[in-house]
Design an enzyme around this catalytic site. Structure first.
Site, PDB file in Angstrom:
ATOM      1  N   LYS A   1       0.308  -0.932   9.147  1.00 17.50           N
ATOM      2  CA  LYS A   1       1.476  -1.256   9.980  1.00 17.50           C
ATOM      3  C   LYS A   1       1.169  -1.047  11.455  1.00 17.50           C
ATOM      4  O   LYS A   1       1.605  -1.830  12.294  1.00 17.50           O
ATOM      5  CB  LYS A   1       2.702  -0.451   9.555  1.00 17.50           C
ATOM      6  CG  LYS A   1       3.316  -0.954   8.250  1.00 17.50           C
ATOM      7  CD  LYS A   1       4.740  -0.501   8.024  1.00 17.50           C
ATOM      8  CE  LYS A   1       5.315  -1.172   6.789  1.00 17.50           C
ATOM      9  NZ  LYS A   1       6.630  -0.688   6.381  1.00 17.50           N
TER      10      LYS A   1
ATOM     11  N   LYS B   1      -0.025  -7.820  -0.136  1.00 18.17           N
ATOM     12  CA  LYS B   1       1.224  -7.630  -0.888  1.00 18.17           C
ATOM     13  C   LYS B   1       2.364  -8.440  -0.254  1.00 18.17           C
ATOM     14  O   LYS B   1       2.368  -8.672   0.948  1.00 18.17           O
ATOM     15  CB  LYS B   1       1.588  -6.154  -1.003  1.00 18.17           C
ATOM     16  CG  LYS B   1       2.415  -5.608   0.134  1.00 18.17           C
ATOM     17  CD  LYS B   1       2.972  -4.241  -0.220  1.00 18.17           C
ATOM     18  CE  LYS B   1       3.961  -3.774   0.839  1.00 18.17           C
ATOM     19  NZ  LYS B   1       5.334  -4.215   0.629  1.00 18.17           N
TER      20      LYS B   1
ATOM     21  N   LYS C   1       8.938  -7.734   2.744  1.00 22.79           N
ATOM     22  CA  LYS C   1      10.143  -8.336   3.335  1.00 22.79           C
ATOM     23  C   LYS C   1      10.066  -8.392   4.846  1.00 22.79           C
ATOM     24  O   LYS C   1      10.807  -9.139   5.476  1.00 22.79           O
ATOM     25  CB  LYS C   1      11.402  -7.622   2.853  1.00 22.79           C
ATOM     26  CG  LYS C   1      11.493  -6.144   3.140  1.00 22.79           C
ATOM     27  CD  LYS C   1      12.859  -5.629   2.702  1.00 22.79           C
ATOM     28  CE  LYS C   1      12.778  -4.344   1.901  1.00 22.79           C
ATOM     29  NZ  LYS C   1      12.223  -3.207   2.639  1.00 22.79           N
TER      30      LYS C   1
HETATM   31  P1  ATP Z   1       8.497  -3.212   4.611  1.00 22.15           P
HETATM   32  O1  ATP Z   1       7.555  -4.345   4.867  1.00 22.15           O
HETATM   33  O2  ATP Z   1       9.618  -3.112   5.586  1.00 22.15           O
HETATM   34  O3  ATP Z   1       7.796  -1.901   4.377  1.00 22.15           O
HETATM   35  P2  ATP Z   1       8.648  -3.597   1.759  1.00 22.15           P
HETATM   36  O4  ATP Z   1       8.774  -4.974   1.191  1.00 22.15           O
HETATM   37  O5  ATP Z   1       7.330  -2.923   1.671  1.00 22.15           O
HETATM   38  O6  ATP Z   1       9.215  -3.644   3.253  1.00 22.15           O
HETATM   39  P3  ATP Z   1      10.010  -1.108   1.072  1.00 22.15           P
HETATM   40  O7  ATP Z   1      11.442  -0.873   1.400  1.00 22.15           O
HETATM   41  O8  ATP Z   1       8.977  -0.451   1.927  1.00 22.15           O
HETATM   42  O9  ATP Z   1       9.769  -2.702   1.054  1.00 22.15           O
HETATM   43  O10 ATP Z   1       9.747  -0.705  -0.448  1.00 22.15           O
HETATM   44  C1  ATP Z   1      10.757  -0.690  -1.438  1.00 22.15           C
HETATM   45  C2  ATP Z   1      10.100  -0.612  -2.807  1.00 22.15           C
HETATM   46  O11 ATP Z   1       9.506  -1.873  -3.154  1.00 22.15           O
HETATM   47  C3  ATP Z   1       8.968   0.408  -2.908  1.00 22.15           C
HETATM   48  O12 ATP Z   1       9.067   1.077  -4.150  1.00 22.15           O
HETATM   49  C4  ATP Z   1       7.721  -0.414  -2.852  1.00 22.15           C
HETATM   50  O13 ATP Z   1       6.632   0.198  -3.513  1.00 22.15           O
HETATM   51  C5  ATP Z   1       8.165  -1.671  -3.589  1.00 22.15           C
HETATM   52  N1  ATP Z   1       7.396  -2.843  -3.169  1.00 22.15           N
HETATM   53  C6  ATP Z   1       7.257  -3.310  -1.917  1.00 22.15           C
HETATM   54  N2  ATP Z   1       6.511  -4.419  -1.904  1.00 22.15           N
HETATM   55  C7  ATP Z   1       6.148  -4.666  -3.187  1.00 22.15           C
HETATM   56  C8  ATP Z   1       5.366  -5.680  -3.817  1.00 22.15           C
HETATM   57  N3  ATP Z   1       4.808  -6.657  -3.112  1.00 22.15           N
HETATM   58  N4  ATP Z   1       5.199  -5.650  -5.169  1.00 22.15           N
HETATM   59  C9  ATP Z   1       5.772  -4.653  -5.889  1.00 22.15           C
HETATM   60  N5  ATP Z   1       6.512  -3.657  -5.349  1.00 22.15           N
HETATM   61  C10 ATP Z   1       6.712  -3.654  -4.017  1.00 22.15           C
HETATM   62 MG    MG Z   2       7.080  -0.983   2.563  1.00 22.21          MG
END
Ligand code: ATP
Ligand code: MG
Length: 340
Positions: free
Chosen positions: A122, A204, A207
């Site tokens: 990040k 990965k 969002k």
């Molecule tokens: P950001 O990019 O803002 O960090 P994010 O998509 O990583 O957003 P988080 O809120 O950080 O979302 O994570 C919420 C949950 O979703 C966590 O348990 C994380 O491990 C899971 N998660 C995030 N991305 C993935 C993915 N690509 N596949 C499976 N699980 C995921």
């Molecule tokens: Mg995340």
């Protein structure tokens, strides 16, 4: 009698940041398991807004953070979490997280925090605008978990390293003060733990990705979902099979498997002799079918702000009450002066 069984249930805690509408990755990797664990565990689920201001987008856009928080809360109810049975809260409304977070900072080594790959990734993306909060994110996450004595934490694979750090902090704290905190175990599902980007399947799905074509948002309309899946990056082999080097197809197979319950073997058979076009259509339709009931429920819930705020308030009160017990115990052990 009923109370005793409730007491005996293991504790589950997990949080998600309001950094955007959750993606299919968030759903298949984490949220779906949250919903599945609802009945068998004492579950606490949080909207991690304190974590969201670690990045500039949400520091600079308070209205967006606020809006995202309410919408994410509604979506958590829409996936089937029941605010009567589980505790569903907004992190900033529960002051104990930040309080324990500060204390745990002092039991975290700078070196171990520096090894966190999410920080490296990040901060690389952010260039100059890196806050100390971003660096400290995993310690607050450790507090989120340890404050509830959580047994299990349902997460995607990307959060595994942070969970290990939480365990290390817990052990270090307990080594000094006795058995105060409970070491949590990750709960990472067999399938869907790492859904990858549709545009770069070695990364990965996130969002907060700048390119909306790289992810499917849980609230995307069916035609948008179909379009995004149709333009997902694959390979030139034109054979639906799960294999090394076929990251794009592997990802779509994983998504299809999670939405239909079919094994990779069954999927390979189903699409034998068929091209990627047919396969992508089937994946798109399966995703739409999986998300449709959630989207319908979401629409009802988001129209009822009063109900959502009532649930939030109740969730925050219960979460505060439970977590205060751990915080009080920790503060006493550390030696903070307490008056009667
Ligand atoms: P950001 O990019 O803002 O960090 P994010 O998509 O990583 O957003 P988080 O809120 O950080 O979302 O994570 C919420 C949950 O979703 C966590 O348990 C994380 O491990 C899971 N998660 C995030 N991305 C993935 C993915 N690509 N596949 C499976 N699980 C995921
Ligand atoms: Mg995340």
């Amino acid at each position: 009698m009923e109370n005793t069984t409730v007491e005996k249930k293991k504790i589950v805690l997990s949080c998600i940041q309001p950094t955007g509408t959750p993606t299919l990755g968030n759903y298949l990797g984490a949220l779906k398991n949250w919903a599945n664990m609802c009945d068998d565990y004492n579950c606490l689920y949080g909207v991690a807004d304190l974590h969201s201001i670690t990045v500039p987008t949400f520091r600079e856009n308070p209205q967006q953070l606020k809006k995202n928080t309410l919408e994410l809360y509604a979506l958590l109810l829409a996936i089937g979490l029941d605010p009567e049975k589980n505790i569903i809260f907004v992190q900033s409304q529960v002051p104990t997280h930040a309080q324990l977070g500060w204390i745990l900072n002092c039991y975290t080594q700078f070196g171990e925090a520096s090894r966190m790959t999410q920080f490296k990734e990040k901060s690389q993306r952010l260039g100059e605008n890196i806050s100390v909060g971003l660096f400290d994110y995993p310690v607050l996450m450790a507090a989120d978990i340890l404050i509830y004595n959580a047994d299990f934490v349902p997460i995607g694979a990307d959060q595994k390293q942070h969970l290990e750090l939480a365990r290390n902090i817990c052990d270090r704290f307990n080594a000094i003060y006795g058995n105060v905190l409970k070491a949590p175990d990750p709960f990472i599902g067999k399938a869907g733990a790492k859904i990858t980007s549709l545009q770069d399947p070695t990364k990965k799905m996130s969002k907060s990705d700048d390119n909306p074509k790289s992810y499917i948002s849980m609230l995307d309309e069916p035609n948008v979902i179909m379009k995004k899946i149709k333009s997902a990056v694959t390979d030139s082999e034109a054979c639906v099979r799960y294999a090394e080097g076929k990251d794009g197809i592997n990802n779509l197979m994983t998504i299809y498997s999670c939405c239909t319950g079919k094994s990779f073997e069954e999927i390979e058979k189903e699409f034998e002799g068929k091209g990627y076009g047919d396969f992508k259509t089937a994946v798109g339709e399966a995703v739409c079918a999986e998300l449709a009931p959630i989207q319908a429920r979401y629409k009802e819930l988001i129209a009822d702000k009063k109900y959502l705020e009532e649930c939030m308030k109740k969730g925050a009160e219960m979460a505060t009450r439970i977590s205060q017990r751990t915080l009080d115990k920790v503060m006493k052990k550390v030696g903070f002066y307490q008056t009667k």
